[in-house]
Design a protein around this motif. Structure first.
Motif, PDB file in Angstrom:
ATOM      1  N   ILE A  28       0.834  -1.202   0.000  1.00 52.79           N
ATOM      2  CA  ILE A  28       0.000   0.000   0.000  1.00 52.79           C
ATOM      3  C   ILE A  28       0.869   1.254   0.000  1.00 52.79           C
ATOM      4  O   ILE A  28       0.662   2.178  -0.797  1.00 52.79           O
TER       5      ILE A  28
ATOM      6  N   LYS B 241       2.933   1.730  -3.340  1.00 57.77           N
ATOM      7  CA  LYS B 241       2.111   2.181  -4.465  1.00 57.77           C
ATOM      8  C   LYS B 241       1.622   3.611  -4.254  1.00 57.77           C
ATOM      9  O   LYS B 241       1.464   4.375  -5.214  1.00 57.77           O
ATOM     10  N   TYR B 242       1.403   3.981  -3.008  1.00 57.66           N
ATOM     11  CA  TYR B 242       1.009   5.365  -2.703  1.00 57.66           C
ATOM     12  C   TYR B 242       2.134   6.327  -3.083  1.00 57.66           C
ATOM     13  O   TYR B 242       1.906   7.341  -3.756  1.00 57.66           O
TER      14      TYR B 242
ATOM     15  N   THR C 265      -6.345  12.805  -3.395  1.00 55.60           N
ATOM     16  CA  THR C 265      -7.160  11.646  -3.778  1.00 55.60           C
ATOM     17  C   THR C 265      -6.455  10.347  -3.411  1.00 55.60           C
ATOM     18  O   THR C 265      -7.087   9.418  -2.880  1.00 55.60           O
ATOM     19  N   LEU C 266      -5.168  10.282  -3.699  1.00 50.97           N
ATOM     20  CA  LEU C 266      -4.421   9.067  -3.381  1.00 50.97           C
ATOM     21  C   LEU C 266      -4.339   8.836  -1.875  1.00 50.97           C
ATOM     22  O   LEU C 266      -4.375   7.687  -1.417  1.00 50.97           O
ATOM     23  N   ARG C 267      -4.226   9.903  -1.101  1.00 52.47           N
ATOM     24  CA  ARG C 267      -4.160   9.762   0.358  1.00 52.47           C
ATOM     25  C   ARG C 267      -5.455   9.163   0.888  1.00 52.47           C
ATOM     26  O   ARG C 267      -5.433   8.255   1.730  1.00 52.47           O
ATOM     27  N   ILE C 268      -6.581   9.662   0.413  1.00 52.19           N
ATOM     28  CA  ILE C 268      -7.877   9.132   0.864  1.00 52.19           C
ATOM     29  C   ILE C 268      -8.003   7.662   0.492  1.00 52.19           C
ATOM     30  O   ILE C 268      -8.390   6.823   1.318  1.00 52.19           O
ATOM     31  N   GLN C 269      -7.661   7.318  -0.749  1.00 59.04           N
ATOM     32  CA  GLN C 269      -7.755   5.928  -1.190  1.00 59.04           C
ATOM     33  C   GLN C 269      -6.790   5.029  -0.413  1.00 59.04           C
ATOM     34  O   GLN C 269      -7.114   3.882  -0.112  1.00 59.04           O
ATOM     35  N   MET C 270      -5.609   5.571  -0.091  1.00 56.87           N
ATOM     36  CA  MET C 270      -4.644   4.777   0.670  1.00 56.87           C
ATOM     37  C   MET C 270      -5.191   4.467   2.065  1.00 56.87           C
ATOM     38  O   MET C 270      -5.093   3.335   2.539  1.00 56.87           O
TER      39      MET C 270
ATOM     40  N   ILE D 164      -8.342   4.366   3.057  1.00 56.32           N
ATOM     41  CA  ILE D 164      -9.476   3.439   2.959  1.00 56.32           C
ATOM     42  C   ILE D 164      -8.966   2.017   2.767  1.00 56.32           C
ATOM     43  O   ILE D 164      -9.400   1.082   3.447  1.00 56.32           O
ATOM     44  N   THR D 165      -8.029   1.856   1.845  1.00 59.54           N
ATOM     45  CA  THR D 165      -7.469   0.528   1.587  1.00 59.54           C
ATOM     46  C   THR D 165      -6.711   0.009   2.804  1.00 59.54           C
ATOM     47  O   THR D 165      -6.809  -1.176   3.151  1.00 59.54           O
TER      48      THR D 165
END
Length: 101
Positions: free
Chosen positions: A39, A42-43, A56-61, A63-64
């Motif tokens: 994670i 890839k972030y 956007t990537l921080r939020i998705q990271m 959540i994942t």
């Protein structure tokens, strides 16, 4: 007086269950460590490719990461179930008493 054969089988069931619980915890720790590593790598890779996507990537990271972090807790729940309830003990006792009679 407890039958020595029954005591031996119950002891083996508990020892094998302890080994299985250790394997469950090891798998959960390894899976969590690998998940966090993937994670985060890839972030950082995504930020390096497109810096403007950082929010956007921080939020998705996160959540994942939150979903991935539930795996060790689920594994710990199964391990505690096997440790304290041990469904194999009743099956072993029933099998031994059935064979004895």
């Amino acid at each position: 007086m407890v039958d020595p054969q029954l005591a031996s089988v119950i002891g083996m069931v508990f020892s094998y269950t302890a080994v299985a619980v250790g394997i469950i915890f090891a798998g959960a720790a390894l899976g969590s460590a690998l998940g966090w590593g993937l994670i985060c790598s890839k972030y950082i890779e995504g930020i390096a490719r497109q810096p403007e996507m950082l929010p956007t990537l921080r939020i998705q990271m996160f959540i994942t990461a939150g979903l991935m972090e539930s795996f060790p807790f689920i594994a710990a729940a199964f391990a505690m179930y096997f440790t304290f309830v041990n469904p194999f003990e009743g099956a072993a006792v029933a099998a031994i008493t059935h064979v004895a009679h």
